[in-house]
Design an enzyme around this catalytic site. Structure first.
Site, mmCIF file in Angstrom:
data_model
loop_
_atom_site.group_PDB
_atom_site.id
_atom_site.type_symbol
_atom_site.label_atom_id
_atom_site.label_comp_id
_atom_site.label_asym_id
_atom_site.label_seq_id
_atom_site.Cartn_x
_atom_site.Cartn_y
_atom_site.Cartn_z
ATOM 1 N N HIS A 1 0.789 -1.239 0.000
ATOM 2 C CA HIS A 1 0.000 0.000 0.000
ATOM 3 C C HIS A 1 0.814 1.279 0.000
ATOM 4 O O HIS A 1 0.257 2.362 -0.156
ATOM 5 C CB HIS A 1 -0.947 0.024 1.205
HETATM 6 C C1 UD1 Z 1 -1.838 6.119 5.429
HETATM 7 C C2 UD1 Z 1 -0.481 6.603 5.950
HETATM 8 C C3 UD1 Z 1 0.497 5.453 5.940
HETATM 9 C C4 UD1 Z 1 -0.053 4.261 6.684
HETATM 10 C C5 UD1 Z 1 -1.404 3.898 6.110
HETATM 11 C C6 UD1 Z 1 -2.026 2.744 6.863
HETATM 12 C C7 UD1 Z 1 -0.027 8.958 5.446
HETATM 13 C C8 UD1 Z 1 0.793 9.887 4.608
HETATM 14 N N1 UD1 Z 1 0.076 7.665 5.123
HETATM 15 O O1 UD1 Z 1 -1.660 5.756 4.070
HETATM 16 O O2 UD1 Z 1 1.688 5.861 6.586
HETATM 17 O O3 UD1 Z 1 0.840 3.175 6.535
HETATM 18 O O4 UD1 Z 1 -2.277 5.041 6.206
HETATM 19 O O5 UD1 Z 1 -3.108 2.222 6.183
HETATM 20 O O6 UD1 Z 1 -0.701 9.380 6.349
HETATM 21 N N2 UD1 Z 1 -8.789 5.246 0.959
HETATM 22 C C9 UD1 Z 1 -10.058 4.734 0.915
HETATM 23 N N3 UD1 Z 1 -10.721 4.555 2.096
HETATM 24 C C10 UD1 Z 1 -10.188 4.864 3.302
HETATM 25 C C11 UD1 Z 1 -8.890 5.415 3.343
HETATM 26 C C12 UD1 Z 1 -8.200 5.591 2.163
HETATM 27 O O7 UD1 Z 1 -10.582 4.419 -0.132
HETATM 28 O O8 UD1 Z 1 -10.845 4.660 4.336
HETATM 29 C C13 UD1 Z 1 -8.027 5.373 -0.307
HETATM 30 C C14 UD1 Z 1 -8.289 6.649 -1.074
HETATM 31 O O9 UD1 Z 1 -8.173 6.361 -2.430
HETATM 32 C C15 UD1 Z 1 -7.138 7.531 -0.630
HETATM 33 C C16 UD1 Z 1 -6.010 6.529 -0.512
HETATM 34 O O10 UD1 Z 1 -6.629 5.347 -0.024
HETATM 35 O O11 UD1 Z 1 -6.871 8.561 -1.514
HETATM 36 C C17 UD1 Z 1 -4.883 6.944 0.374
HETATM 37 O O12 UD1 Z 1 -5.359 7.237 1.703
HETATM 38 P P1 UD1 Z 1 -4.453 8.142 2.674
HETATM 39 O O13 UD1 Z 1 -5.144 8.310 3.968
HETATM 40 O O14 UD1 Z 1 -3.984 9.362 1.973
HETATM 41 O O15 UD1 Z 1 -3.130 7.285 2.886
HETATM 42 P P2 UD1 Z 1 -2.902 5.701 3.063
HETATM 43 O O16 UD1 Z 1 -2.363 5.171 1.792
HETATM 44 O O17 UD1 Z 1 -4.057 5.024 3.698
#
Ligand code: UD1
Length: 347
Positions: A199
């Site tokens: 991820h």
């Molecule tokens: C975040 C953390 C990462 C951690 C991870 C654990 C940051 C910069 N990164 O990454 O360090 O290892 O969480 O999981 O804070 N999305 C959904 N549903 C959700 C959440 C996210 O669909 O409930 C999708 C969306 O497309 C979103 C993408 O995941 O744009 C990224 O989510 P984001 O919160 O930016 O970062 P993570 O990749 O989850």
């Protein structure tokens, strides 16, 4: 009464706040504030329910977006909340955007900040998490370190006077999970498989790199149960890369206990997550980490964790090699939460 507000927003933080909430003594007003960085039911509510985490006082619903979009939403919402809640301490967890935003907002408001999982370093500034860790440590008043390596890193940055070695709260969590799962785990039965997650932005956000890594997982000689984070699913759709290829079996995000069980029953773990590498190490399951470096360097001892950024060894039976001995007490004795709370109370 002292008021401590734990700010959480992403899945690994829910797993860390569970043992902290559990160990909180009477007479402390401990509140959980959810930023809403993770919002899908399987990324958030399922973990809260399963680990019986007290209901958050509020959910700020910041959601997803670019770093600037997410950070600005976090800063504005957190400032409002901190004004209302008037905490004595903010407790920030790990290395996500929620972590750095909580620390920065609190520091600007002269609210004391404790950082749990302080001192971890990958020394790779291209990772958003590395920026989050460094800045959060320098803003915090109290640094709760999980290991001696973390303590040494903090020392090198001149932060030793604020640092306390408490151990890793994820050891607290995994020991409770093992106790719950107990004899349910049947490693030898059924078809051998590998448990995988992917991820991190460095691996998912470049189509060429993502194609290569998915190809490497697909080439495995045994099935790979790929527990797919929403970010991975979103990116494969965006780049039109098929996820169900070769040996890959795609699965939805799992609850914490189900993930621990999946790892315990697997022959090996493949991941780019920090938490999973360490959990595999603690559970004595060999691991391949799809990165060039790790913050959890102790997991490399005895060959239990192997850094393989391009997944070159995934087409081999890498998990079947003999592993050496490793000291699994390096991350503490399962009582890190108590020590962390104690450190806040005396600071
Ligand atoms: C975040 C953390 C990462 C951690 C991870 C654990 C940051 C910069 N990164 O990454 O360090 O290892 O969480 O999981 O804070 N999305 C959904 N549903 C959700 C959440 C996210 O669909 O409930 C999708 C969306 O497309 C979103 C993408 O995941 O744009 C990224 O989510 P984001 O919160 O930016 O970062 P993570 O990749 O989850």
């Amino acid at each position: 009464m002292m008021r401590i507000v734990s700010v959480v927003g992403a899945r690994p933080q829910f797993i860390k706040v569970a043992p902290i909430a559990n160990a909180m003594p009477q007479g402390i007003d401990h509140l959980i504030l959810h930023t809403g960085q993770h919002y899908d039911e399987e990324m958030s509510q399922i973990i809260f329910d399963e680990l019986k985490i007290p209901r958050p006082i509020d959910n700020l619903k910041v959601g997803s977006g670019s770093h600037a979009t997410q950070m600005s939403a976090l800063l504005v919402s957190l400032e409002n909340s901190f004004l209302k809640l008037a905490p004595d301490w903010i407790l920030a967890y790990g290395d996500t955007n929620t972590t750095i935003a909580a620390a920065l907002t609190a520091a600007k408001m002269n609210i004391r900040v404790a950082h749990l999982e302080a001192g971890l370093r990958s020394f790779n500034r291209k990772m958003p998490e590395e920026i989050n860790r460094v800045v959060t440590d320098h803003l915090s008043d109290l640094l709760l370190a999980p290991s001696l390596t973390a303590m040494a890193n903090l020392s090198k940055e001149g932060l030793q006077s604020k640092a306390v070695l408490v151990g890793d709260v994820m050891v607290d969590s995994i020991r409770s999970a093992e106790a719950i799962l107990g004899s349910k785990v049947q490693k030898e039965s059924g078809v051998p498989y590998l448990a995988a997650t992917l991820h991190r932005a460095e691996n998912t956000d470049d189509p060429e790199r993502l194609t290569k890594l998915i190809g490497a997982l697909a080439s495995s000689p045994v099935p790979v149960r790929l527990v797919a984070h929403p970010r991975l699913v979103a990116k494969t759709r965006e780049f039109d890369i098929p996820l169900s290829q070769g040996s890959i079996l795609v699965e939805k995000p799992l609850s914490y206990l189900s993930m621990v069980e999946l790892m315990l029953e697997s022959v090996g773990v493949i991941t780019d997550s920090g938490g999973l590498q360490k959990e595999a190490f603690l559970l004595k399951v060999p691991c391949v980490t799809l990165r060039t470096e790790t913050e959890w360097v102790e997991t490399l001892e005895g060959g239990w964790n192997t850094l393989d950024p391009d997944g070159d060894i995934l087409s081999t039976r890498w998990w079947a090699h003999e592993r050496g001995s490793a000291d699994r007490t390096v991350y503490g004795d399962g009582r890190a939460s108590e020590r962390a709370i104690q450190a806040i109370l005396v600071a």
